[in-house]
Design an enzyme around this catalytic site. Structure first.
Site, short mmCIF file in Angstrom:
data_model
loop_
_atom_site.label_atom_id
_atom_site.label_comp_id
_atom_site.label_asym_id
_atom_site.label_seq_id
_atom_site.Cartn_x
_atom_site.Cartn_y
_atom_site.Cartn_z
N ASP A 249 0.82 -1.21 0.00
CA ASP A 249 0.00 0.00 0.00
C ASP A 249 0.85 1.26 0.00
O ASP A 249 0.57 2.24 0.71
CB ASP A 249 -0.94 0.00 1.21
N TYR B 204 -11.96 -2.30 9.11
CA TYR B 204 -11.78 -1.37 8.01
C TYR B 204 -12.72 -0.16 8.10
O TYR B 204 -12.53 0.81 7.37
CB TYR B 204 -11.93 -2.10 6.67
N HIS C 275 -9.06 0.71 -2.23
CA HIS C 275 -8.09 1.72 -1.82
C HIS C 275 -8.41 3.10 -2.36
O HIS C 275 -8.03 4.11 -1.75
CB HIS C 275 -6.68 1.30 -2.24
N ASP D 93 -9.68 1.72 -9.96
CA ASP D 93 -10.23 1.17 -8.72
C ASP D 93 -11.66 1.68 -8.49
O ASP D 93 -12.29 2.24 -9.37
CB ASP D 93 -9.31 1.50 -7.54
N HIS E 183 -18.76 -9.60 4.49
CA HIS E 183 -18.88 -11.05 4.29
C HIS E 183 -20.24 -11.42 3.70
O HIS E 183 -21.18 -10.62 3.69
CB HIS E 183 -18.68 -11.77 5.62
N ARG F 81 -11.68 3.55 6.34
CA ARG F 81 -12.60 4.00 5.30
C ARG F 81 -13.41 5.21 5.78
O ARG F 81 -13.58 6.19 5.07
CB ARG F 81 -13.52 2.85 4.89
N HIS G 272 -14.45 -6.05 2.17
CA HIS G 272 -14.26 -6.53 3.55
C HIS G 272 -15.58 -6.91 4.22
O HIS G 272 -15.59 -7.24 5.41
CB HIS G 272 -13.52 -5.49 4.37
#
Length: 772
Positions: free
Chosen positions: A145, A257, A202, A196, A408, A261, A406
């Site tokens: 990163d 995250y 990211h 992206d 589920h 974020r 991230h």
């Protein structure tokens, strides 16, 4: 035709959200909004400074230097001016090296800050000459990163450019701009920044929402392109998506995250507001972090969610987002969250100095309502019994949309905590298996099988994972019997339009509510249709959760879970899952899960009422070698040394399966929560009426529609027992119902509301009849 109409509606909705963005802001007089390449955006004012502060904030800087609450921050920044010692410089410099900011970049930022306060030309010139050569020549070797480190370096240059603007020579402005463009082309999002995604990934972090936006504002007069590109994408994609889900007061990237974020959402908020554009975000942004407040366990940890790792030695804090949101919205609950760990990372200390509201008080969450609902596009509910060490915490999920990355594949999942994690999310993000795209991650941890949800196993089903990023790439993930992998090969949507037009819809909220007292509710209810989360192997999947605050020290809470599962093939086997850390004990239709280690002392006892005992097979799977078992393969993921001391990733699960093959099956499970030494629990009775099925437990009566469809006709059932019972009747047609007991009118008119379709009342034993 219907598909075209649907896509047209999506286009109109998204464009309307872009158009209404300005409506949230209170723009300063010298900031105008213009249409740039079809995107409405605020234009940087023709004045400096305009990055992170305006001229009216400059006089306060000296006061902030002497503010007792900022003295340590200032002292830290002074110390951070020291260069790295050669022995401390790592061989590979990833973003963590740069985020632990030291040396030149800190020195020039403080020079620029000093220039704002003193207007000493020597100081301003020194800041410029100290950084310009390095901006032009700096190189960054590929590492984890690394764009984060490059972007932070650009921020330093932007600060000098904007704050020392009147000391810049024309040729220096040109050199700065060329250097910024050179560095921007190194970023992962590219330059122009079109790579992206804008909802996840990211590019939804530092690169656009802090770094390029900052540089663009600084150099706008000489080079408007960078601002137009960065702000153009932000206002067209990033902001629209966030203003779509912010009214739900939640985030989608899990409890780890969420930190990075949401922090960057808040950087964009502060940057644009300080520039003069006002608040461009939906005001629901203020309440996003309340999810963490409600998920905070008595031991200081956070209820798991999304891609997380575990360590009880390191409590989870939300320092920077709590600081930014709390100070901006003057929210004392968020400031209390910030003060749990007010140690801001080095690369953000300058922003604490500039933006923290040191006069803001703090407030414990103790007076907040005990239940919290997050609506569309999530459909999540948290229920608590209190805020102290004896508190039960339950999480219930529908998942109207799957954002991926991230998040589920856990539609319909639940978790329960009481004096230790009892019903858990299983697995962990990193470990011996690897990280983001490890075999454990994509075949177990992120999948439905790792959650307290439902599996329908079609042995021929395939799960394409060709679009899932990271190392260890494979075209297909394991068949876990769970929910499908949305997107093309499990790739996340680029923007809101793609999300709404694609196959990312996974469920629908059917009912929700809590009461009768909203502050300390007796019940908390959530129901969803999660059919869309699965492939064509299912025709219908609905799940209802009803959490009961029993207000009893011995058995403080219970949760009832009712499911309807209809498979497209009766031979597809169905599984009801319950995950735990320690080995469960199964006796007949009862499952007991205890916490006996690591200072935990809670217990969960589940009574399976449906399927009937004669048609129910209850088994446990787990232990070393089968802890992350997926139909014949174990996806081992041992913790890194010194982490997950309490094995919160779990090791066991219980599976309840019908013995007889059938297309349609129902599950009814009653979970009681108590201390692991509690010997006597409440008797659990099943209620069977002509149109309803339910549970009698302690002083509570709960019913659901037998078919999970809305009950719109008269029905009845009987209750036997002493004392007064509290009734919660769900799945009812909204409107007025009359309640008869033993043939006499007990309640002439009770109202079932449209959002929950439920009746709540009190009554004693007898035969009840309900009329429309």
């Amino acid at each position: 035709m219907k598909r075209q109409l649907y896509l047209y509606v999506i286009f109109v909705v998204v464009e309307l959200m872009v158009f209404t963005t300005k409506g949230y802001s209170q723009t300063k007089a010298d900031v105008v909004w213009k249409d740039v390449d079809g995107v409405s955006m605020p234009i940087p004012p023709k004045t400096h400074p305009r990055l992170y502060l305006r001229e009216q904030q400059v006089p306060d800087l000296k006061n902030r230097m002497n503010d007792p609450k900022l003295k340590k921050v200032w002292a830290d920044m002074i110390k951070m001016q020291e260069d790295w010692k050669p022995a401390d410089i790592p061989e590979v410099k990833d973003f963590r090296f740069y985020f632990n900011q030291k040396g030149l970049t800190v020195r020039v930022e403080l020079m620029a800050l000093n220039y704002l306060m003193t207007k000493d030309p020597k100081v301003g010139r020194e800041a410029i000459t100290s950084i310009i050569d390095t901006l032009e020549t700096a190189t960054f070797k590929p590492a984890g990163d690394i764009s984060r480190g490059i972007g932070l370096f650009m921020v330093t240059g932007a600060i000098v450019y904007d704050w020392c603007y009147d000391q810049l020579k024309p040729e220096e402005k040109t050199r700065f701009v060329k250097a910024f463009v050179r560095l921007a082309k190194m970023l992962e999002c590219g330059y122009p920044p079109v790579k992206d995604k804008s909802i996840v990934g990211h590019a939804s972090e530092w690169m656009i929402m802090r770094d390029l936006l900052s540089v663009g504002i600084a150099i706008y007069d000489e080079f408007p392109e960078m601002y137009n590109l960065a702000a153009g994408r932000f206002f067209k994609e990033h902001l629209v998506a966030r203003n779509w889900f912010y009214p739900s007061h939640n985030y989608h990237q899990g409890m780890s995250y969420l930190n990075v974020r949401f922090t960057n959402d808040l950087f964009a908020l502060w940057i644009l507001d300080r520039m003069g554009a006002g608040n461009v975000f939906n005001p629901g942004q203020q309440f996003i972090l309340y999810d963490a407040i409600y998920k905070r366990r008595p031991d200081g940890q956070i209820l798991a969610g999304g891609d997380v790792d575990y360590s009880r030695k390191k409590p989870k804090y939300y320092t920077m987002p709590a600081l930014l949101a709390g100070s901006y919205y003057k929210d004392e609950y968020l400031n209390y969250e910030f003060l749990k760990d007010p140690n801001v990372e080095p690369h953000c200390k300058l922003f604490e100095f500039l933006w923290r509201d040191t006069q803001l008080g703090s407030r414990k969450p103790d007076d907040l309502p005990l239940s919290r609902y997050s609506g569309s596009p999530f459909g999540w509910m948290i229920a608590r019994t209190g805020w102290g060490p004896e508190s039960v915490i339950a999480e219930m999920k529908v998942n109207e949309y799957s954002f991926l990355n991230h998040q589920h594949q856990d539609a319909g999942a639940f978790q329960i905590y009481y004096k230790g994690p009892l019903a858990i999310d299983a697995g962990s993000y990193t470990g011996s298996s690897g990280g983001y795209n490890s075999p454990h991650n994509k075949n177990f941890f992120k999948r439905t099988i790792a959650h307290n949800s439902l599996l329908i196993y079609d042995p021929k089903e395939t799960f394409s994972s060709s679009g899932y990023g990271g190392s260890d790439h494979t075209d297909f993930a394991a068949n876990d019997g769970g929910q499908r992998l949305p997107g093309k090969g499990w790739i996340a949507p680029r923007d809101l339009k793609e999300m709404l037009a694609g196959d990312f819809r996974t469920g629908k909220i059917l009912a929700q509510g809590f009461g009768p007292d909203n502050q300390t509710p007796d019940y908390t209810y959530l129901k969803g249709d999660i059919t869309a989360a699965y492939s064509a192997k299912v025709k219908e999947v609905k799940r209802s959760f009803l959490f009961l605050n029993l207000k009893d020290a011995k058995v403080p809470a219970a949760m009832i879970v009712f499911d309807k599962v209809v498979a497209s093939n009766p031979d597809f086997k169905k599984f009801w899952l319950l995950h735990s850390i320690e080995q469960p004990e199964i006796k007949g239709n009862q499952i007991t899960i205890k916490r006996t280690k690591n200072g935990d002392s809670g217990m969960l006892v589940n009574t399976a009422l449906l399927p009937d005992a004669a048609n129910s097979n209850i088994t446990s799977i787990g232990g070393k070698g089968k802890d992350f078992w997926v139909f014949g393969t174990n996806y081992t993921n041992d913790p890194k040394p010194g982490t997950d001391e309490a094995l919160e990733r779990g090791e066991w699960r219980v599976e309840i399966t019908p013995k007889k093959a059938a297309a349609e099956d129902y599950y009814l499970n009653v979970i009681q929560i108590a201390d692991n030494t509690q010997q006597k629990l409440h008797e659990v009775k099943r209620i069977d009426g002509d149109k309803v099925v339910g549970v009698q437990l302690a002083d509570r009566i709960v019913t659901f529609s037998k078919t999970s469809e809305t009950v719109d006709r008269p029905f009845g059932f009987s209750v036997v027992g002493k004392g007064t019972f509290k009734f919660v009747m769900t799945d009812l047609l909204p409107g007025t119902w009359q309640v008869l007991k033993d043939g006499k009118i007990l309640y002439p008119a009770l109202s079932a509301k449209g959002d929950d379709g439920a009746l709540y009342f009190e009554g004693t034993e007898g035969t009840y009849r309900f009329l429309r």
